[in-house]
Write a protein that holds these residues in place. Structure first.
Motif: not given
Length: 823
Positions: A22-30, A355-360, A362-366
Motif C-alpha cells: 500500500v505504501l509503495t503504491l501510495a507513493l507512486g499514485i500520490g 493513501t496516495g491522495l494524502a501524499v498528493a 502534501y505533494g501539491m504544496k511542495m
C-alpha cells in the motif's frame, strides 16, 4: 461481495505485506496525482469557468527585434471602437496599470495595481475570500493616467491583505488614501488569483473609461466571442476596424512607428486567453518543461513501484500454491481463482489510491513552490474532477500492471503438481523465474534512466553556478532610486536633465563617502534594441544602448568588468556632439567579426555617428545563462528616459552591502525625499535566485531517482532473498557435498549480477534516447554526457550489489543439517 470479504481477510492476515504494498503504491499514485494536478491547473486548464476557448485577447501588432509581428496592447481609440462590436462579443473586459502614491515619513510609497472594467471579476468565475467584487455603478471616470474623478472602491490581493493589514478579517471597509482619493476596500481575492501579470497587481479599481491620453498601446483587452462567432470571422472584422482607424486618426496609426517598427503597419492580432498562462515571457515555458519533465520522471517511479508490487504479489501467489490447488480441487475454476486474486489486487490498489491522495495533498504544496510569482494565474492548484479521474485511471492501470500476471499464474496452477510439491520447498518453474528476473531487470533499467537524468541536472547546475558572469558579483549592490516627483524635474527636458544630473552627482558623492564603500558606479540600461547601420553595410543592426558614469562614477571599474581593448571614458567624451562609445565583446564579435573593432563607426537612424574607443567583456547581471545583447555605452548624462533601468548606482563594498541599506536610504532622503521608495538589489543573490528553477528541478529529480533506486534495490533484494529461501535445501545439499561458503556467495551474487547487467544495458539504451528530452533544461551539458552515464552506472552498481550481497551472505551462512530438515 464474498470475494471482497475474503480478500480483506487475506490482507489483514499479512499486515507487513499489505503495508509495504500500500505504501509503495501510495507513493507512486500520490506523487503522480500531485504533479498532474499542477500540470492540469497551470498548463492544461488554466482558465476557469464555462467555454474558456471562447475567451481571446485582442492587441495591436507590436515590434520585434527582426520586424516580426509581436503582440502588444491597444490604445483607447481602438478599445472604444471594438467595444461597439456587440454582434461579435458577448463580453468585453479591459485593464490598465495604475500606480497609487501616498506620502510617508520618508519617501512616497507606490502601490502597483490595475484599473479594470466593472465586469472584470465576473468574467473569470472566481469569488473573493472576503467581501465582494464590483457592481456596475461603482465604476468611476478616469481623468488621466493617475487621476480619478471621485473616491471609489477597491479589491485587494491576498499579498497586500497580508502585508499591509496583517490578514485581519476587519479589513473590509478600511480605506487607503492615495492620489488624492479615498479607496474603500470591499473584497480580498484568494492567494492564487494573480492576474493580469503575476504577483504585480496588488489591487483592482473599477473605472468607466480607459486613459483618454493613452496612445502607446498599454491597455489589455479580453473578449468572449458570441456562440457561433469564429476567430477567423473576428480577424476579418478587426482588419476592417484597423483600416477605419487609419483613415480617421492618421497622426496616431499611420506613422513611422507602425510602418517600420510594428511588423508591417498598424493592425490587430488575437490569441487565446490560455496563451497568457502558457506562452508569456514570465517563465511559463520553462515551467511547462519542468512540470512535464517531472511528470515523466514520476511515471518512471510509478512503473518501478508497480514492478515491485508485481514481484511481491507473484511471490505471495507462489507461497499460496497449495491453498489455491485445494480450492481448485474442490471445484474452483480458473476464472474463479483469477477473480479472487484480482479482487485482492483491486483492494490493495484502492488502499494505495486513498493513501496516495494524502501524499498528493502534501505533494501539491511542495510543487506549487515551483511556480514563479511572475506567472499570471486565475485558478488555484487543487485536486478537481480531472485530477481525481487521473487518480482513478492510474489506480486501474497499476492494478492491471501488478495484479494481472499473478492472477493468471494462479489460474494455471497444476493441482497434482502443487499438492505433490507441498512441503518440499521446491523451486518454481523456469518460466516464472525468468518473468520475475525480467521485472527486476526492468526496475534496474528504469532506475538508471532516473539516475542519469539526475546526474545530468546536477552537473548542469554545478556548471551554471560556476559560470563567470563577466564581473565580480560579490559585495555588489544595485541602488535604484525611485521616480522623481518634485516639480523641478518636470519642466522642459534640458532643465529637468540638469536637475537630475545634479541629483545623481550629489548622491554619488554621498554614497562614496559611506564607510566600507570601495567604489560607486552609475549605469543606465535599456530594455529594447534600436536600429543602427555600420559603415560599409546597408542592413541595419539591432543594438542595445546603455549608459555609464565617467571617471569616479565609471560603471566598468565599479563592477570590475575587464577592458579588453582601447580605453575608458574621459571627461572629454561627455556631450551630445561627441560620438565615442565603448562596446561589449558580443557587439564587437557580431558587428566586426573580421578583426579589431577599435575606431570602427556606426550610425543611428537619426544620422548620429558613433566611434568605438573601447571594448569590454560581456557581463550577465540578471542570470548566469542570459543571452548577452550587443551593447554600446555612452555617458549616462545625455540619455533621455526611454524605458529600461536607471539611472541606478552600483556600490562595491568591503563587506555585505545589506548592512549599508539603512544609511543609503537616509542619504537619499536627505537629498531628495520627494521620490518614490528606492529599491535595492543584491547582485550575487539575484544571480543565485535565477537558478531556482533548475535547482528545484534537480532536487526533485534527485529525490525521484533516490526513491526509484531504493525501490529497485528492495526489489533486487526481495527476489534474491526469496530465491534463497526457496533454494535452502538445494544450498544445503551443495554445502553437504563440499561446496564452500565463497562458492555459495558467488552463486547468489552471480544470479543478481546477471540481472543488473541486463538492466544496465537496457537502461543505457533508454537513457541515451530519453535524455534528449532534457536538452532545454540543461546548461552547458550534453544530453549524452559520458560522465553522467558512467556516474549513474557506478552508483547503481554499488547499491544493486549491496542488495545482492545481503541475501548472498544469508545463503552462505546456511547450516547444511538445518537446511536438509527445512520444510
Amino acid at each position: 461481495m464474498n470475494d471482497l470479504k475474503f480478500a480483506f481477510r487475506q490482507l489483514l492476515k499479512n499486515p507487513g505485506f499489505t503495508a509495504v504494498v500500500v505504501l509503495t503504491l501510495a507513493l507512486g499514485i500520490g506523487a503522480s496525482t500531485a504533479i498532474y494536478s499542477v500540470v492540469n491547473t497551470v498548463i492544461l486548464n488554466p482558465v476557469p469557468g464555462p467555454e474558456p476557448d471562447r475567451l481571446i485577447e485582442i492587441g495591436h501588432r507590436s515590434h520585434g527585434n527582426k520586424d516580426e509581428p509581436r503582440f502588444g496592447g491597444v490604445t483607447t481609440r481602438s478599445l472604444e471602437a471594438l467595444k461597439a462590436k456587440h454582434e461579435f462579443f458577448s463580453d468585453v473586459v479591459w485593464m490598465e496599470d495604475l500606480a497609487l502614491e501616498r506620502k510617508t515619513d520618508d519617501f512616497i510609497e507606490e502601490i502597483g495595481g490595475t484599473m479594470v472594467s466593472p465586469n472584470f471579476f465576473t468574467q473569470w468565475d472566481i469569488k473573493p475570500i472576503l467581501g465582494r467584487t464590483f457592481s456596475k455603478d461603482e465604476a468611476v471616470r478616469l481623468i488621466d493616467y493617475r487621476s480619478l474623478e471621485r473616491d471609489t472602491v477597491m479589491v485587494v490581493s491576498h499579498s497586500l491583505w497580508q502585508s499591509r493589514f496583517g490578514g485581519k478579517v476587519d479589513v473590509l471597509g478600511k480605506t487607503i488614501e492615495a492620489n488624492g482619493r479615498q479607496f474603500t476596500i470591499i473584497g480580498v481575492m484568494p492567494p492564487h488569483f494573480q492576474f493580469p501579470s503575476g504577483a504585480y497587481p496588488t489591487f483592482w479599481v473599477p473605472v468607466e473609461n480607459s486613459n483618454p491620453q493613452e496612445e502607446l498601446g498599454n491597455i489589455r483587452m479580453f473578449v468572449r466571442l458570441k456562440p457561433g462567432v469564429t476567430v477567423a470571422q473576428t480577424q476579418v472584422m478587426l482588419d476592417t476596424v484597423a483600416q477605419q482607424l487609419l483613415l480617421a486618426y492618421p497622426s496616431v496609426y499611420d506613422t513611422e512607428w507602425y510602418k517600420h517598427k510594428r511588423g508591417g503597419g498598424f493592425g490587430f492580432l488575437t490569441r487565446p486567453l490560455r496563451h497568457e498562462f502558457t506562452q508569456t515571457p514570465y517563465g511559463a515555458q520553462d515551467l511547462q518543461r519542468t512540470l512535464f519533465g517531472l511528470l515523466a520522471a514520476i511515471g518512471f517511479v510509478l512503473l518501478i513501484a508497480c514492478v515491485n508490487v508485481a514481484n511481491l504479489m507473484l511471490a505471495r501467489t507462489e507461497r499460496r500454491q497449495q491453498e489455491l490447488a485445494i480450492r481448485a480441487a474442490v471445484g474452483a475454476g480458473r476464472s474463479r481463482l483469477m477473480r479472487q486474486l484480482l479482487t485482492e489486487s483491486v483492494l490493495v490498489a484502492a488502499f494505495g489510491a486513498v493513501t496516495g491522495l494524502a501524499v498528493a495533498f502534501y505533494g501539491m504544496k511542495m510543487l506549487v513552490l515551483l511556480i514563479p510569482e511572475t506567472i499570471p494565474r486565475l485558478r488555484g492548484v487543487a485536486m478537481d474532477e480531472n485530477a481525481l479521474a487521473f487518480t482513478l485511471l492510474v489506480s486501474v492501470g497499476t492494478t492491471l500492471a501488478f495484479g494481472l500476471v499473478p492472477a493468471w499464474s494462479a489460474s494455471r496452477i497444476s493441482v497434482n503438481h502443487a499438492l505433490k510439491q507441498a512441503g518440499t520447498g521446491a523451486t518454481v518453474g523456469v518460466g516464472w523465474r525468468r518473468y520475475r528476473s525480467a521485472l527486476v531487470a526492468t526496475e534496474v533499467a528504469l532506475s538508471l534512466v532516473l539516475l542519469t537524468g539526475a546526474g545530468l541536472m546536477i552537473q548542469s547546475v554545478i556548471r551554471l553556478l560556476h559560470v563567470n558572469p563577466g564581473f565580480d558579483p560579490e559585495n555588489v549592490l544595485f541602488v535604484h532610486p525611485g521616480l522623481l516627483r518634485s516639480q523641478k524635474y518636470v519642466p522642459g527636458y534640458e532643465q529637468s536633465k540638469q536637475s537630475e544630473n545634479a541629483l545623481y552627482a550629489e548622491l554619488h558623492e554621498r554614497f562614496a563617502a559611506l564607510p566600507g564603500v570601495n567604489a560607486v558606479g552609475i549605469s543606465k540600461i535599456q530594455f529594447f534594441q534600436l536600429g543602427f547601420t555600420l559603415d560599409g553595410r546597408e542592413e541595419p543592426f539591432g543594438l542595445l544602448p546603455a549608459g555609464t558614469g565617467v571617471g569616479e562614477s565609471d560603471l566598468f571599474r565599479a563592477m570590475r568588468i575587464p577592458l579588453l581593448a582601447g580605453r575608458y571614458f574621459e571627461k572629454t567624451d561627455i556631450g551630445d556632439k561627441v560620438g565615442t562609445v565603448i562596446i561589449n565583446e558580443t557587439m564587437a564579435r557580431l558587428c566586426w567579426p573580421e578583426g579589431n573593432a577599435l575606431y570602427k563607426k556606426f550610425r543611428s537612424e537619426a544620422g548620429r555617428v558613433f566611434e568605438v574607443i573601447g571594448v569590454i567583456g560581456d557581463a550577465r547581471i540578471d542570470r548566469y545563462d542570459e543571452k548577452v545583447e550587443p551593447t554600446f555605452y555612452r555617458p549616462y548624462y545625455e540619455q533621455a528616459w526611454t524605458g529600461g533601468r536607471g539611472p541606478f548606482f552600483v556600490l562595491r563594498t568591503q563587506r555585505d552591502p545589506r548592512a549599508l541599506i539603512p544609511a543609503i536610504r537616509q542619504e537619499i532622503r536627505a537629498v531628495e525625499p520627494d521620490m518614490t521608495t528606492p529599491w535595492f538589489q543584491m547582485v550575487s543573490q539575484t544571480l543565485y535566485d535565477a537558478t531556482q528553477a533548475r535547482r528545484t528541478y534537480m532536487l526533485y529529480l534527485v529525490i525521484f531517482a533516490g526513491v526509484g533506486l531504493l525501490l529497485s534495490a528492495l526489489g533486487m533484494y526481495g527476489v534474491l532473498a526469496y530465491s534463497v529461501s526457496r533454494r535452502t535445501r538445494e544450498i544445503g545439499v551443495r554445502m553437504a557435498m563440499g561446496a564452500e561458503r565463497r562458492h555459495v556467495l558467488g552463486l547468489v551474487i552471480a544470479e543478481g549480477a546477471r540481472l543488473i547487467a541486463i538492466g544496465i544495458l537496457i537502461g543505457l539504451v533508454a537513457a541515451f534516447w530519453l535524455m534528449r528530452l532534457l536538452r532545454n533544461q540543461l546548461f552547458d551539458v550534453s544530453p549524452t554526457d559520458p560522465g553522467a552515464f558512467v556516474a549513474g552506472v557506478l552508483f547503481l552498481l554499488a547499491v544493486a550489489l549491496l542488495a545482492c550481497w545481503l541475501p548472498a551472505c544469508r545463503a552462505s551462512k546456511i547450516d547444511p543439517m538445518e537446511a536438509l530438515r527445512y520444510e
